[in-house]
Design a protein around this motif. Structure first.
Motif, PDB file in Angstrom:
ATOM      1  N   GLU A 117       0.864  -1.187   0.000  1.00  0.00           N
ATOM      2  CA  GLU A 117       0.000   0.000   0.000  1.00  0.00           C
ATOM      3  C   GLU A 117       0.894   1.228   0.000  1.00  0.00           C
ATOM      4  OE1 GLU A 117      -3.233  -0.166  -0.181  1.00  0.00           O
ATOM      5  OE2 GLU A 117      -3.632  -2.228   0.400  1.00  0.00           O
ATOM      6  N   GLY A 118       0.584   2.213  -0.806  1.00  0.00           N
ATOM      7  CA  GLY A 118       1.427   3.405  -0.886  1.00  0.00           C
ATOM      8  C   GLY A 118       2.614   3.147  -1.786  1.00  0.00           C
ATOM      9  N   SER A 119       3.569   4.032  -1.717  1.00  0.00           N
ATOM     10  CA  SER A 119       4.751   3.919  -2.573  1.00  0.00           C
ATOM     11  C   SER A 119       5.579   2.692  -2.213  1.00  0.00           C
ATOM     12  CB  SER A 119       5.625   5.171  -2.443  1.00  0.00           C
ATOM     13  OG  SER A 119       4.923   6.295  -2.938  1.00  0.00           O
ATOM     14  N   ALA A 120       6.025   2.001  -3.241  1.00  0.00           N
ATOM     15  CA  ALA A 120       6.865   0.815  -3.045  1.00  0.00           C
ATOM     16  C   ALA A 120       8.320   1.247  -2.960  1.00  0.00           C
ATOM     17  CB  ALA A 120       6.676  -0.156  -4.203  1.00  0.00           C
ATOM     18  N   GLU A 121       9.019   0.696  -1.994  1.00  0.00           N
ATOM     19  CA  GLU A 121      10.456   0.940  -1.879  1.00  0.00           C
ATOM     20  C   GLU A 121      11.172  -0.022  -2.825  1.00  0.00           C
ATOM     21  OE1 GLU A 121      11.932   3.285  -0.032  1.00  0.00           O
ATOM     22  OE2 GLU A 121       9.992   3.992   0.725  1.00  0.00           O
ATOM     23  N   ILE A 122      12.084   0.498  -3.603  1.00  0.00           N
ATOM     24  CA  ILE A 122      12.825  -0.341  -4.556  1.00  0.00           C
ATOM     25  C   ILE A 122      13.552  -1.462  -3.821  1.00  0.00           C
ATOM     26  CG2 ILE A 122      14.659  -0.380  -6.290  1.00  0.00           C
ATOM     27  CD1 ILE A 122      11.974   0.927  -7.213  1.00  0.00           C
ATOM     28  N   SER A 123      14.056  -1.189  -2.616  1.00  0.00           N
ATOM     29  CA  SER A 123      14.757  -2.237  -1.852  1.00  0.00           C
ATOM     30  C   SER A 123      13.810  -3.399  -1.530  1.00  0.00           C
ATOM     31  CB  SER A 123      15.352  -1.668  -0.567  1.00  0.00           C
ATOM     32  OG  SER A 123      14.347  -1.108   0.258  1.00  0.00           O
ATOM     33  N   ASP A 124      12.530  -3.113  -1.274  1.00  0.00           N
ATOM     34  CA  ASP A 124      11.552  -4.181  -1.024  1.00  0.00           C
ATOM     35  C   ASP A 124      11.292  -4.984  -2.300  1.00  0.00           C
ATOM     36  OD1 ASP A 124      11.315  -3.437   1.641  1.00  0.00           O
ATOM     37  OD2 ASP A 124       9.559  -2.160   1.267  1.00  0.00           O
ATOM     38  N   LEU A 125      11.255  -4.304  -3.432  1.00  0.00           N
ATOM     39  CA  LEU A 125      11.065  -5.001  -4.705  1.00  0.00           C
ATOM     40  C   LEU A 125      12.270  -5.893  -5.003  1.00  0.00           C
ATOM     41  CD1 LEU A 125       9.614  -2.104  -6.912  1.00  0.00           C
ATOM     42  CD2 LEU A 125       8.371  -3.784  -5.519  1.00  0.00           C
ATOM     43  N   GLU A 126      13.450  -5.404  -4.702  1.00  0.00           N
ATOM     44  CA  GLU A 126      14.675  -6.186  -4.907  1.00  0.00           C
ATOM     45  C   GLU A 126      14.659  -7.449  -4.034  1.00  0.00           C
ATOM     46  OE1 GLU A 126      17.150  -5.587  -7.046  1.00  0.00           O
ATOM     47  OE2 GLU A 126      16.889  -3.490  -7.603  1.00  0.00           O
ATOM     48  N   LYS A 127      14.259  -7.308  -2.773  1.00  0.00           N
ATOM     49  CA  LYS A 127      14.181  -8.471  -1.865  1.00  0.00           C
ATOM     50  C   LYS A 127      13.190  -9.497  -2.392  1.00  0.00           C
ATOM     51  CE  LYS A 127      15.212  -5.819   2.268  1.00  0.00           C
ATOM     52  NZ  LYS A 127      14.640  -5.176   3.451  1.00  0.00           N
ATOM     53  N   TRP A 128      12.048  -9.042  -2.852  1.00  0.00           N
ATOM     54  CA  TRP A 128      11.031  -9.936  -3.396  1.00  0.00           C
ATOM     55  C   TRP A 128      11.585 -10.664  -4.618  1.00  0.00           C
ATOM     56  CZ3 TRP A 128       8.467  -9.647  -8.193  1.00  0.00           C
ATOM     57  CH2 TRP A 128       7.426 -10.562  -8.358  1.00  0.00           C
ATOM     58  N   LEU A 129      12.297  -9.940  -5.451  1.00  0.00           N
ATOM     59  CA  LEU A 129      12.867 -10.529  -6.661  1.00  0.00           C
ATOM     60  C   LEU A 129      13.875 -11.620  -6.311  1.00  0.00           C
ATOM     61  CD1 LEU A 129      12.892 -10.516  -9.689  1.00  0.00           C
ATOM     62  CD2 LEU A 129      14.574  -8.678  -9.631  1.00  0.00           C
ATOM     63  N   VAL A 130      14.690 -11.395  -5.303  1.00  0.00           N
ATOM     64  CA  VAL A 130      15.661 -12.420  -4.848  1.00  0.00           C
ATOM     65  C   VAL A 130      14.898 -13.669  -4.397  1.00  0.00           C
ATOM     66  CG1 VAL A 130      17.342 -12.974  -3.041  1.00  0.00           C
ATOM     67  CG2 VAL A 130      17.499 -10.802  -4.275  1.00  0.00           C
ATOM     68  N   GLN A 131      13.803 -13.478  -3.675  1.00  0.00           N
ATOM     69  CA  GLN A 131      12.990 -14.618  -3.232  1.00  0.00           C
ATOM     70  C   GLN A 131      12.446 -15.391  -4.428  1.00  0.00           C
ATOM     71  OE1 GLN A 131      10.021 -12.696  -0.858  1.00  0.00           O
ATOM     72  NE2 GLN A 131      11.319 -12.587   0.971  1.00  0.00           N
ATOM     73  N   GLN A 132      12.082 -14.690  -5.479  1.00  0.00           N
ATOM     74  CA  GLN A 132      11.565 -15.358  -6.672  1.00  0.00           C
ATOM     75  C   GLN A 132      12.644 -16.189  -7.351  1.00  0.00           C
ATOM     76  OE1 GLN A 132       8.225 -15.297  -7.301  1.00  0.00           O
ATOM     77  NE2 GLN A 132       8.489 -14.298  -5.325  1.00  0.00           N
ATOM     78  N   LYS A 133      13.861 -15.677  -7.355  1.00  0.00           N
ATOM     79  CA  LYS A 133      14.965 -16.415  -7.982  1.00  0.00           C
ATOM     80  C   LYS A 133      15.288 -17.665  -7.170  1.00  0.00           C
ATOM     81  CE  LYS A 133      17.004 -12.388 -10.185  1.00  0.00           C
ATOM     82  NZ  LYS A 133      18.098 -11.420 -10.202  1.00  0.00           N
ATOM     83  N   VAL A 134      15.255 -17.556  -5.839  1.00  0.00           N
ATOM     84  CA  VAL A 134      15.522 -18.711  -4.964  1.00  0.00           C
ATOM     85  C   VAL A 134      14.419 -19.745  -5.140  1.00  0.00           C
ATOM     86  CG1 VAL A 134      15.658 -19.447  -2.545  1.00  0.00           C
ATOM     87  CG2 VAL A 134      16.883 -17.392  -3.316  1.00  0.00           C
ATOM     88  N   ALA A 135      13.171 -19.302  -5.197  1.00  0.00           N
ATOM     89  CA  ALA A 135      12.027 -20.204  -5.315  1.00  0.00           C
ATOM     90  C   ALA A 135      12.023 -20.970  -6.635  1.00  0.00           C
ATOM     91  CB  ALA A 135      10.727 -19.434  -5.157  1.00  0.00           C
TER      92      ALA A 135
END
Length: 166
Positions: free
Chosen positions: A146-164
């Motif tokens: 909700e609200g503005s997304a922090e790029i660092s949060d998007l980066e963390k999510w992306l790392v999780q996707q690569k691991v998964a």
């Protein structure tokens, strides 16, 4: 004189019929059923879906950051949905997307006067606040920001996707 006039008319007609060298971003009309269509077309791929608006101040700051994120991470799908309540803003929406580097993203614009129905299809608890980002994992799990997304949060999510995916 007639010859010059005919030549001018021919020239104008030729230019009008010629394809544009640069086509503006296509804004798909987001109507009832579009949400399910979008989910089906990205099934199994990590997808960032961002709801924004031309009249949203924080969105104006966030769009270029998302444009850079998309450029840096071609392995994820980026879907932008203009969810303004103000009608008839496709020109401004296209211009903002192009300026932010998001012209090549999959771009939609709310095109139903009954926006509550569109929001309900996406998330029954969503009241329409923007910006709003949904991160959809390969397995369909949705993380909402909700609200503005922090790029660092998007980066963390992306790392999780690569691991998964391994």
């Amino acid at each position: 004189m007639k010859r010059c006039l005919l030549a001018a008319i021919f020239l104008v007609a030729s230019l009008a019929a010629a394809p544009a060298t640069e086509t503006p971003s296509e804004l798909k009309p987001f109507v009832r059923g579009s949400w399910q269509e979008m989910l089906r077309s990205h099934k199994g791929r990590p997808t960032l879906v961002h709801f924004w608006g031309v009249t949203c101040g924080p969105c104006k700051v966030e769009l270029p950051l998302l444009g850079q994120f998309m450029k840096d991470h071609s392995e994820i799908d980026v879907v932008m949905i203009s969810a303004d309540l103000v009608p008839n803003l496709p020109g401004a929406a296209r211009a903002m997307l192009e300026k932010a580097g998001l012209g090549s993203a999959e771009n939609w614009i709310f095109s139903d006067g009954f926006v509550e129905r569109l929001r309900f299809e996406i998330d029954p608890s969503w009241q329409g606040e923007i910006p709003r980002t949904l991160l959809i994992a390969r397995d369909g799990t949705v993380t909402t920001i909700e609200g503005s997304a922090e790029i660092s949060d998007l980066e963390k999510w992306l790392v999780q996707q690569k691991v998964a995916s391994k």
